[in-house]
Design a protein around this motif. Structure first.
Motif, mmCIF file in Angstrom:
data_model
loop_
_atom_site.group_PDB
_atom_site.id
_atom_site.type_symbol
_atom_site.label_atom_id
_atom_site.label_comp_id
_atom_site.label_asym_id
_atom_site.label_seq_id
_atom_site.Cartn_x
_atom_site.Cartn_y
_atom_site.Cartn_z
ATOM 1 N N ILE A 29 22.782 -36.158 -4.789
ATOM 2 C CA ILE A 29 21.398 -36.356 -5.247
ATOM 3 C C ILE A 29 20.606 -35.057 -5.136
ATOM 4 O O ILE A 29 19.842 -34.699 -6.038
ATOM 5 C CB ILE A 29 20.706 -37.468 -4.440
ATOM 6 C CG1 ILE A 29 21.375 -38.818 -4.725
ATOM 7 C CG2 ILE A 29 19.219 -37.545 -4.777
ATOM 8 C CD1 ILE A 29 20.921 -39.935 -3.816
ATOM 9 N N ASP A 30 20.787 -34.329 -4.042
ATOM 10 C CA ASP A 30 20.082 -33.064 -3.861
ATOM 11 C C ASP A 30 20.428 -32.088 -4.993
ATOM 12 O O ASP A 30 19.548 -31.406 -5.528
ATOM 13 C CB ASP A 30 20.432 -32.439 -2.511
ATOM 14 C CG ASP A 30 19.805 -33.181 -1.345
ATOM 15 O OD1 ASP A 30 18.836 -33.932 -1.571
ATOM 16 O OD2 ASP A 30 20.287 -33.024 -0.208
ATOM 17 N N LYS A 31 21.705 -32.028 -5.344
ATOM 18 C CA LYS A 31 22.129 -31.134 -6.427
ATOM 19 C C LYS A 31 21.559 -31.609 -7.763
ATOM 20 O O LYS A 31 21.113 -30.793 -8.580
ATOM 21 C CB LYS A 31 23.651 -31.073 -6.505
ATOM 22 C CG LYS A 31 24.320 -30.453 -5.298
ATOM 23 C CD LYS A 31 25.829 -30.414 -5.476
ATOM 24 C CE LYS A 31 26.528 -29.905 -4.226
ATOM 25 N NZ LYS A 31 26.450 -30.859 -3.103
ATOM 26 N N ARG A 32 21.580 -32.910 -7.979
ATOM 27 C CA ARG A 32 21.077 -33.456 -9.251
ATOM 28 C C ARG A 32 19.591 -33.153 -9.415
ATOM 29 O O ARG A 32 19.153 -32.741 -10.502
ATOM 30 C CB ARG A 32 21.305 -34.977 -9.279
ATOM 31 C CG ARG A 32 20.845 -35.649 -10.571
ATOM 32 C CD ARG A 32 21.756 -35.299 -11.722
ATOM 33 N NE ARG A 32 21.357 -36.026 -12.920
ATOM 34 C CZ ARG A 32 20.577 -35.533 -13.880
ATOM 35 N NH1 ARG A 32 20.115 -34.297 -13.786
ATOM 36 N NH2 ARG A 32 20.284 -36.254 -14.952
ATOM 37 N N LEU A 33 18.814 -33.328 -8.363
ATOM 38 C CA LEU A 33 17.383 -33.052 -8.438
ATOM 39 C C LEU A 33 17.110 -31.557 -8.637
ATOM 40 O O LEU A 33 16.203 -31.181 -9.377
ATOM 41 C CB LEU A 33 16.677 -33.556 -7.179
ATOM 42 C CG LEU A 33 16.667 -35.079 -6.959
ATOM 43 C CD1 LEU A 33 15.926 -35.422 -5.673
ATOM 44 C CD2 LEU A 33 16.036 -35.790 -8.144
ATOM 45 N N ARG A 34 17.912 -30.737 -7.972
ATOM 46 C CA ARG A 34 17.761 -29.288 -8.168
ATOM 47 C C ARG A 34 18.094 -28.921 -9.607
ATOM 48 O O ARG A 34 17.424 -28.086 -10.222
ATOM 49 C CB ARG A 34 18.672 -28.537 -7.197
ATOM 50 C CG ARG A 34 18.538 -27.014 -7.289
ATOM 51 C CD ARG A 34 17.128 -26.574 -7.044
ATOM 52 N NE ARG A 34 16.935 -25.157 -7.310
ATOM 53 C CZ ARG A 34 15.806 -24.624 -7.747
ATOM 54 N NH1 ARG A 34 14.738 -25.392 -7.948
ATOM 55 N NH2 ARG A 34 15.714 -23.329 -7.960
ATOM 56 N N GLY A 35 19.114 -29.576 -10.147
ATOM 57 C CA GLY A 35 19.499 -29.329 -11.533
ATOM 58 C C GLY A 35 18.399 -29.704 -12.507
ATOM 59 O O GLY A 35 18.180 -29.026 -13.523
ATOM 60 N N ILE A 36 17.687 -30.798 -12.213
ATOM 61 C CA ILE A 36 16.577 -31.222 -13.059
ATOM 62 C C ILE A 36 15.476 -30.164 -13.066
ATOM 63 O O ILE A 36 14.894 -29.846 -14.108
ATOM 64 C CB ILE A 36 16.024 -32.579 -12.585
ATOM 65 C CG1 ILE A 36 17.046 -33.684 -12.873
ATOM 66 C CG2 ILE A 36 14.694 -32.896 -13.263
ATOM 67 C CD1 ILE A 36 16.686 -35.021 -12.262
ATOM 68 N N ALA A 37 15.185 -29.592 -11.893
ATOM 69 C CA ALA A 37 14.156 -28.554 -11.788
ATOM 70 C C ALA A 37 14.555 -27.308 -12.580
ATOM 71 O O ALA A 37 13.730 -26.704 -13.278
ATOM 72 C CB ALA A 37 13.915 -28.208 -10.319
#
Length: 292
Positions: A144-152
């Protein structure tokens, strides 16, 4: 314009999906989706049509006046004009639908409709809600942390494209595909085929390494765009290939060291199934709350 404008979003009520779109800091909801939930009709569009006719005949009120037509993404991945209404108008439409689900749905809708205001005042709330949704689906916290960073990172890139003359979503899709091909050696559609998915969001089915290299490709593209101050579609297309190649070269080096391909056939459904088996074995009971 808000970054969420023109995009179709999904919210969940008791396991059922409702499409929504942001227009002028206000959420508009698909009326057909709401009708489907409240009536459990097999043909919600037909029910909505007959409801409008019945209401006009009985009260003289034209329910369509409470709606505006917006393009929303359908299950086939294409966008169609759809009757939509804001929170206040949905409340009025619900009055014409005899359903025991109306009251809990109203409470849910009031909460969802206010989220935009909350997020404007505190943007971190948007991330927290997204994180909670992924957690409910069974994703790990590290993923989830990686996915949210990817969204940013993705948002930074699309903001640059907007400022540099890339004005249409289909052009975004072309540029994104150029980055993907250079990063992973396959197009987005080919990547989906490998994972045996169709209309689902590819990124929601990526492994940790796929997310990492995807981020590297898009972050590299953003930095080159800024450094060269490129403008226009063709110039950005060339930069997209170059940014993706940086990630692609790194991926190939890792594959040479490990002997394993980064592009994986694993998808969320496989991960969820595996987690489900583990939970059964451990007899873990998970309760999903606050959806009503």
């Amino acid at each position: 314009m808000d970054s969420k404008e023109n995009e179709t979003y999904i919210v969940i009520f008791k396991g059922k999906s409702v499409r929504k779109k942001l227009v002028g800091n206000k959420w508009f909801f698909s009326v057909v989706d709401i009708v489907r939930i409240l009536t459990e009709s097999v043909d919600a569009r037909d029910y909505w049509y007959k409801l409008k006719v019945r209401e006009l005949e009985s009260s003289g009120i034209e329910l369509s006046t409470f709606c505006r037509q917006l393009k929303m993404k359908s299950s086939d991945g294409k966008e169609y004009l759809t009757d939509c209404a804001d929170t206040k108008s949905v409340f009025r439409i619900i009055q014409s639908i005899p359903s025991k689900k109306a009251e809990p749905f109203k409470l849910w809708l009031a909460q969802v409709g206010s989220e935009r205001i909350d997020e404007i005042e505190n943007p971190e709330l948007a991330q927290e809600r997204m994180k909670l949704l992924y957690e409910k689906k069974g994703y790990s916290k590290s993923w989830i942390d990686k996915r949210l960073r990817g969204i940013a990172i993705r948002q930074d890139l699309t903001d640059e494209w907007k400022d540099r003359g890339i004005g249409e979503n289909r052009n975004y899709a072309i540029l994104t595909d150029e980055i993907a091909k250079a990063t992973f050696g396959v197009s987005i559609e080919e990547h989906k085929e490998i994972k045996s998915i169709d209309r689902e969001n590819l990124r929601d089915h990526m492994t940790d390494l796929e997310l990492i290299f995807g981020m590297l490709g898009e972050a590299s593209t953003t930095e080159i765009v800024k450094n060269r101050d490129v403008f226009g579609f063709e110039e950005n297309r060339q930069v997209a290939r170059e940014g993706g190649k940086i990630a692609g070269d790194a991926r190939e080096k890792l594959e040479m060291k490990t002997g394993e391909r980064v592009v994986s056939d694993k998808n969320y459904f496989d991960i969820a199934k595996s987690k489900g088996k583990e939970k059964i074995k451990k007899k873990i009971k998970i309760e999903v709350a606050n959806e009503s």
